[in-house]
Write a protein that holds these residues in place. Structure first.
Motif: not given
Length: 398
Positions: A288-295
């Motif tokens: 997880k990256q601070d709410g950034k969703l993976p594409v």
């Protein structure tokens, strides 16, 4: 099985306690059973017990002069229509794979030119040990039929693969081997279960399939005498007995396994293959990256049914596909049959409220060029038997 003779070699494992029932069931069907006990087997079941149930002498000693005078071990090994090893322990499998002949049982197995069938039973750690798996591969390469093992609770308190298949499953496999059937001599391929398409080492994309229907189909075809190659994704149910099992994980692996299994007379594609895979799965767990969703970028998986159906040379005589639909079942499945160019489509309604996907029952529609046949809701084993019978009838027509 009237007139058929079975040489029953009993190995030294706790599963030997099921041997008396097995003998009774085989004799009920008319088979003659000659028992042979290893030294270890006699710790679990006595020669008197198996001899009484079989109605024949139980053999135990390679160097018994009386036995050798009455029927030498070479003749004993060749007088049967089938040699059955129950249970096949890790030690006995190792002897068979290595060509050892240091006691009555192993000498008979080395001296026989009769078909051999084994039902392994052992602790899960022993079953999964690389040495046992090497021995298993060697035995299968030698043409020995392997029944099971199943997953389940064991006498040692552990759970996993290594539990011997039940006596009635062994009886069914023996019956099919000795009496033949309408599919005897026919090579049949069955795919089953879901595929798992990895996103990263701990996540994957899959379909909601238990593998129960494909497993039942493979078992039903084997019961009709077919030589079944069973290619399965990660299923929730153990594979059937009396078939060649090829485990795979992804759609690409399944296609390769199917192509490696050709040529076959019949191919039944019951697997719920994922239509897409992640184009580039991550070698490490995606964090997880601070709410950034993976594409995730997707790629289309190979169409196994279409690939085999549209083969120009070496195509199976009969190709059967499956269509899991949620809307306009007959129309969509009919269109799929034409698009894929397979011979038959087995369609079913898998809307969540039906409970069919992953459930114990199924309600299918068999779509062929000559018409549509709707079946009532049935246990998946009964669906499998009906489909196997239709396949056998079609093969006999050809």
């Amino acid at each position: 099985m009237n007139g058929k003779r079975i040489l029953l070699i009993v190995g030294g494992g706790i599963a030997a306690f099921k041997v008396p029932e097995l003998i009774r069931r085989l004799r009920e069907r008319g088979a003659a059973v000659t028992p042979v006990l290893t030294r270890a087997a006699q710790e679990f079941v006595t020669p008197l017990t198996v001899s009484s149930l079989a109605g024949e002498k139980a053999y135990t000693d390679l160097f018994d002069l009386t036995d050798e005078a009455e029927m030498g071990h070479i003749q004993l090994s060749r007088a049967a229509d089938l040699v059955l090893v129950v249970p096949a322990t890790a030690d006995l499998m190792a002897k068979m794979a290595g060509g050892h002949a240091d006691d009555m049982a192993s000498t008979l197995l080395m001296a026989t030119d009769t078909p051999v069938m084994i039902a392994p039973a052992m602790n899960v750690r022993m079953w999964e040990h690389p040495a046992t798996q090497r021995n298993l591969a060697a035995l299968q390469q030698d043409g020995i039929t392997v029944l099971g093992p199943d997953q389940g609770d064991m006498a040692c308190g552990e759970y996993g693969p290594g539990r011997m298949v039940e006596p009635m499953q062994i009886v069914e496999a023996v019956t099919a081997a000795l009496t033949g059937g309408p599919l005897r001599g026919k090579r049949v391929l069955v795919t089953s279960g879901p595929t798992h398409e990895p996103i990263d080492p701990v996540r994957y994309i899959a379909n909601r399939s238990s593998g129960a229907q494909g497993t039942a189909i493979a078992s039903a075809l084997a019961a009709l005498g077919a030589d079944v190659i069973f290619i399965t994704g990660p299923a929730d149910v153990p594979p059937p007995t009396g078939v060649t099992v090829v485990p795979v994980e992804t759609a690409q692996q399944m296609l390769q396994a199917v192509q490696d299994a050709l040529p076959v007379h019949v191919a039944v594609f019951a697997a719920a293959v994922a239509d897409w895979r992640v184009a580039s799965s991550s070698a490490s767990k995606i964090k997880k990256q601070d709410g950034k969703l993976p594409v995730l970028e997707f790629a289309e998986n190979p169409d196994i049914l279409a690939t085999i159906s549209q083969m120009k040379t070496g195509r199976p005589d009969l190709v059967v596909g499956f269509a899991a639909e949620t809307d306009d079942v007959i129309a969509n499945a009919t269109a799929k049959r034409a698009r894929k160019q397979c011979d038959w489509i087995v369609a079913n309604d898998v809307r969540p409220e039906t409970g069919i996907m992953g459930g114990a029952e199924n309600a299918v529609i068999l779509i062929r060029e000559d018409g549509v046949e709707e079946w009532p809701r049935l246990d998946k084993a009964e669906v499998a038997k009906r489909l196997a019978k239709r396949i056998a009838d079609k093969v006999e027509e050809a």
